[in-house]
Write a protein that holds these residues in place. Structure first.
Motif, PDB file in Angstrom:
ATOM      1  N   ALA A 127      26.581  52.137 -16.583  1.00  0.00           N
ATOM      2  CA  ALA A 127      25.788  52.046 -15.359  1.00  0.00           C
ATOM      3  C   ALA A 127      26.547  51.334 -14.242  1.00  0.00           C
ATOM      4  O   ALA A 127      26.295  51.593 -13.068  1.00  0.00           O
ATOM      5  N   VAL A 128      27.479  50.453 -14.604  1.00  0.00           N
ATOM      6  CA  VAL A 128      28.264  49.743 -13.590  1.00  0.00           C
ATOM      7  C   VAL A 128      29.028  50.737 -12.721  1.00  0.00           C
ATOM      8  O   VAL A 128      29.038  50.633 -11.485  1.00  0.00           O
ATOM      9  N   GLY A 129      29.652  51.723 -13.359  1.00  0.00           N
ATOM     10  CA  GLY A 129      30.397  52.733 -12.615  1.00  0.00           C
ATOM     11  C   GLY A 129      29.503  53.539 -11.695  1.00  0.00           C
ATOM     12  O   GLY A 129      29.850  53.811 -10.540  1.00  0.00           O
ATOM     13  N   LEU A 130      28.337  53.926 -12.192  1.00  0.00           N
ATOM     14  CA  LEU A 130      27.397  54.691 -11.372  1.00  0.00           C
ATOM     15  C   LEU A 130      26.952  53.872 -10.159  1.00  0.00           C
ATOM     16  O   LEU A 130      26.898  54.393  -9.032  1.00  0.00           O
ATOM     17  N   ASP A 131      26.662  52.605 -10.382  1.00  0.00           N
ATOM     18  CA  ASP A 131      26.223  51.742  -9.278  1.00  0.00           C
ATOM     19  C   ASP A 131      27.322  51.568  -8.228  1.00  0.00           C
ATOM     20  O   ASP A 131      27.038  51.534  -7.021  1.00  0.00           O
ATOM     21  N   LEU A 132      28.576  51.461  -8.671  1.00  0.00           N
ATOM     22  CA  LEU A 132      29.696  51.341  -7.728  1.00  0.00           C
ATOM     23  C   LEU A 132      29.807  52.595  -6.854  1.00  0.00           C
ATOM     24  O   LEU A 132      30.027  52.506  -5.638  1.00  0.00           O
ATOM     25  N   LEU A 133      29.667  53.750  -7.485  1.00  0.00           N
ATOM     26  CA  LEU A 133      29.755  55.008  -6.747  1.00  0.00           C
ATOM     27  C   LEU A 133      28.617  55.134  -5.741  1.00  0.00           C
ATOM     28  O   LEU A 133      28.833  55.497  -4.576  1.00  0.00           O
ATOM     29  N   LYS A 134      27.408  54.846  -6.175  1.00  0.00           N
ATOM     30  CA  LYS A 134      26.256  54.955  -5.275  1.00  0.00           C
ATOM     31  C   LYS A 134      26.384  53.991  -4.095  1.00  0.00           C
ATOM     32  O   LYS A 134      26.067  54.349  -2.953  1.00  0.00           O
ATOM     33  N   ALA A 135      26.873  52.789  -4.362  1.00  0.00           N
ATOM     34  CA  ALA A 135      27.048  51.815  -3.279  1.00  0.00           C
ATOM     35  C   ALA A 135      28.084  52.294  -2.277  1.00  0.00           C
ATOM     36  O   ALA A 135      27.916  52.146  -1.060  1.00  0.00           O
ATOM     37  N   ARG A 136      29.165  52.906  -2.791  1.00  0.00           N
ATOM     38  CA  ARG A 136      30.211  53.401  -1.881  1.00  0.00           C
ATOM     39  C   ARG A 136      29.703  54.565  -1.044  1.00  0.00           C
ATOM     40  O   ARG A 136      30.028  54.676   0.156  1.00  0.00           O
ATOM     41  N   PHE A 137      28.901  55.438  -1.643  1.00  0.00           N
ATOM     42  CA  PHE A 137      28.364  56.575  -0.899  1.00  0.00           C
ATOM     43  C   PHE A 137      27.302  56.116   0.113  1.00  0.00           C
ATOM     44  O   PHE A 137      27.202  56.682   1.212  1.00  0.00           O
ATOM     45  N   ALA A 138      26.528  55.113  -0.244  1.00  0.00           N
ATOM     46  CA  ALA A 138      25.538  54.578   0.696  1.00  0.00           C
ATOM     47  C   ALA A 138      26.241  53.995   1.918  1.00  0.00           C
ATOM     48  O   ALA A 138      25.786  54.168   3.059  1.00  0.00           O
ATOM     49  N   ARG A 139      27.348  53.330   1.676  1.00  0.00           N
ATOM     50  CA  ARG A 139      28.143  52.799   2.796  1.00  0.00           C
ATOM     51  C   ARG A 139      28.667  53.935   3.660  1.00  0.00           C
ATOM     52  O   ARG A 139      28.657  53.861   4.891  1.00  0.00           O
ATOM     53  N   ALA A 140      29.118  55.012   3.008  1.00  0.00           N
ATOM     54  CA  ALA A 140      29.648  56.154   3.757  1.00  0.00           C
ATOM     55  C   ALA A 140      28.556  56.815   4.601  1.00  0.00           C
ATOM     56  O   ALA A 140      28.832  57.292   5.706  1.00  0.00           O
ATOM     57  N   VAL A 141      27.342  56.837   4.094  1.00  0.00           N
ATOM     58  CA  VAL A 141      26.226  57.376   4.875  1.00  0.00           C
ATOM     59  C   VAL A 141      25.981  56.486   6.097  1.00  0.00           C
ATOM     60  O   VAL A 141      25.812  56.968   7.224  1.00  0.00           O
ATOM     61  N   ALA A 142      25.976  55.179   5.870  1.00  0.00           N
ATOM     62  CA  ALA A 142      25.739  54.237   6.968  1.00  0.00           C
ATOM     63  C   ALA A 142      26.825  54.332   8.041  1.00  0.00           C
ATOM     64  O   ALA A 142      26.551  54.130   9.234  1.00  0.00           O
ATOM     65  N   GLU A 143      28.041  54.656   7.628  1.00  0.00           N
ATOM     66  CA  GLU A 143      29.165  54.753   8.559  1.00  0.00           C
ATOM     67  C   GLU A 143      29.302  56.144   9.169  1.00  0.00           C
ATOM     68  O   GLU A 143      30.189  56.381   9.992  1.00  0.00           O
ATOM     69  N   GLY A 144      28.451  57.079   8.747  1.00  0.00           N
ATOM     70  CA  GLY A 144      28.481  58.427   9.300  1.00  0.00           C
ATOM     71  C   GLY A 144      29.471  59.363   8.654  1.00  0.00           C
ATOM     72  O   GLY A 144      29.650  60.497   9.111  1.00  0.00           O
ATOM     73  N   GLU A 145      30.107  58.934   7.583  1.00  0.00           N
ATOM     74  CA  GLU A 145      31.070  59.804   6.904  1.00  0.00           C
ATOM     75  C   GLU A 145      30.364  60.880   6.083  1.00  0.00           C
ATOM     76  O   GLU A 145      30.791  62.034   6.030  1.00  0.00           O
ATOM     77  N   ILE A 146      29.292  60.501   5.430  1.00  0.00           N
ATOM     78  CA  ILE A 146      28.507  61.420   4.612  1.00  0.00           C
ATOM     79  C   ILE A 146      27.136  61.589   5.264  1.00  0.00           C
ATOM     80  O   ILE A 146      26.499  60.600   5.638  1.00  0.00           O
ATOM     81  N   PRO A 147      26.665  62.832   5.417  1.00  0.00           N
ATOM     82  CA  PRO A 147      25.356  63.057   6.038  1.00  0.00           C
ATOM     83  C   PRO A 147      24.233  62.389   5.240  1.00  0.00           C
ATOM     84  O   PRO A 147      24.287  62.313   4.007  1.00  0.00           O
ATOM     85  N   ALA A 148      23.241  61.915   5.935  1.00  0.00           N
ATOM     86  CA  ALA A 148      22.108  61.261   5.284  1.00  0.00           C
ATOM     87  C   ALA A 148      21.330  62.216   4.389  1.00  0.00           C
ATOM     88  O   ALA A 148      20.552  61.777   3.534  1.00  0.00           O
ATOM     89  N   THR A 149      21.530  63.521   4.576  1.00  0.00           N
ATOM     90  CA  THR A 149      20.814  64.515   3.774  1.00  0.00           C
ATOM     91  C   THR A 149      21.406  64.683   2.374  1.00  0.00           C
ATOM     92  O   THR A 149      20.792  65.307   1.513  1.00  0.00           O
TER      93      THR A 149
END
Length: 224
Positions: A148-170
């Protein structure tokens, strides 16, 4: 003819041979060997005889130092997380973008699993660990927590990317993280079965194409 003459009072007598000081027990080295063994064979298939042989100690010393096989396995999981996992997570966590992070993660994973760091067991210890049976529920929970640690790291990185506009919020970042985790686990199984570094790198490249298609598709379709 045998010479039975003894040294005279003016001649030094030969020094008596002592037993020598026992070699100091290196707990970290023993734990490293136990980790490699659990990594290669898994918890169930690793016997106490296997462990004492690999660690170079007797059963009493093993129990005195680690408590039990279960406790030793728990420490081995922690050792793996501290020593081996950073080889493919560290560069990922310093990447400027989410795409770069995932590319580096999969490239470094291919390198580690493909033998870039010498003769190590095939596959990822955490991804391939399986502890079943009555009385081992706590170890099964530890393994699940480690995954689960790995999954949480990935989700946190993608959430940051959404906040920064790199990944669409959709984009469903949980599903995207599961996708990357699935690729990691698949690469680990392939490595255990003998896949080469080149084969694992090819898998990583195709996975990145899938990552780009998912993120790009949402950018171009508004999340449809």
């Amino acid at each position: 003819m045998q010479n039975n003459a003894r040294p005279t009072s003016g001649e030094p007598a030969p020094a008596a041979r002592g037993r020598g000081r026992p070699r100091a027990f290196d707990r970290d080295a023993a734990l490293a060997e136990a980790t490699r063994l659990f990594w290669a064979k898994g918890y169930e298939a690793t016997s106490m005889a296997d462990l004492t042989k690999a660690m170079g100690i007797g059963s009493p010393s093993l129990y005195a130092a680690f408590g039990s096989k279960d406790a030793l396995y728990a420490e081995a999981l922690d050792y793996y997380a501290r020593v081996w996992q950073p080889l493919f997570w560290k560069r990922c966590q310093s990447a400027a973008t989410a795409r770069e992070a995932i590319q580096w993660l999969l490239e470094d994973l291919a390198a580690v699993l493909g033998g870039a760091y010498g003769d190590i067991p095939g596959g990822c210890m955490v991804a391939l660990s399986s502890v079943t049976g009555e009385g081992h529920e706590h170890l099964d929970a530890l393994v699940r927590s480690a995954r689960a640690v790995g999954l949480d790291l990935l989700k946190a990185r993608f959430a940051r990317a959404v906040a920064e506009g790199e990944i669409p919020a959709t984009v469903d970042i949980h599903a995207l993280a599961r996708f990357v985790q699935t690729v990691q686990n698949g690469m680990s199984i392939l490595a255990r079965d003998g896949a080469s570094r080149a084969e694992l790198e090819a898998v990583a490249r195709i996975a990145m194409a899938g990552f780009d298609a998912q993120v790009g598709a949402d950018q171009g379709t508004g999340g449809r």
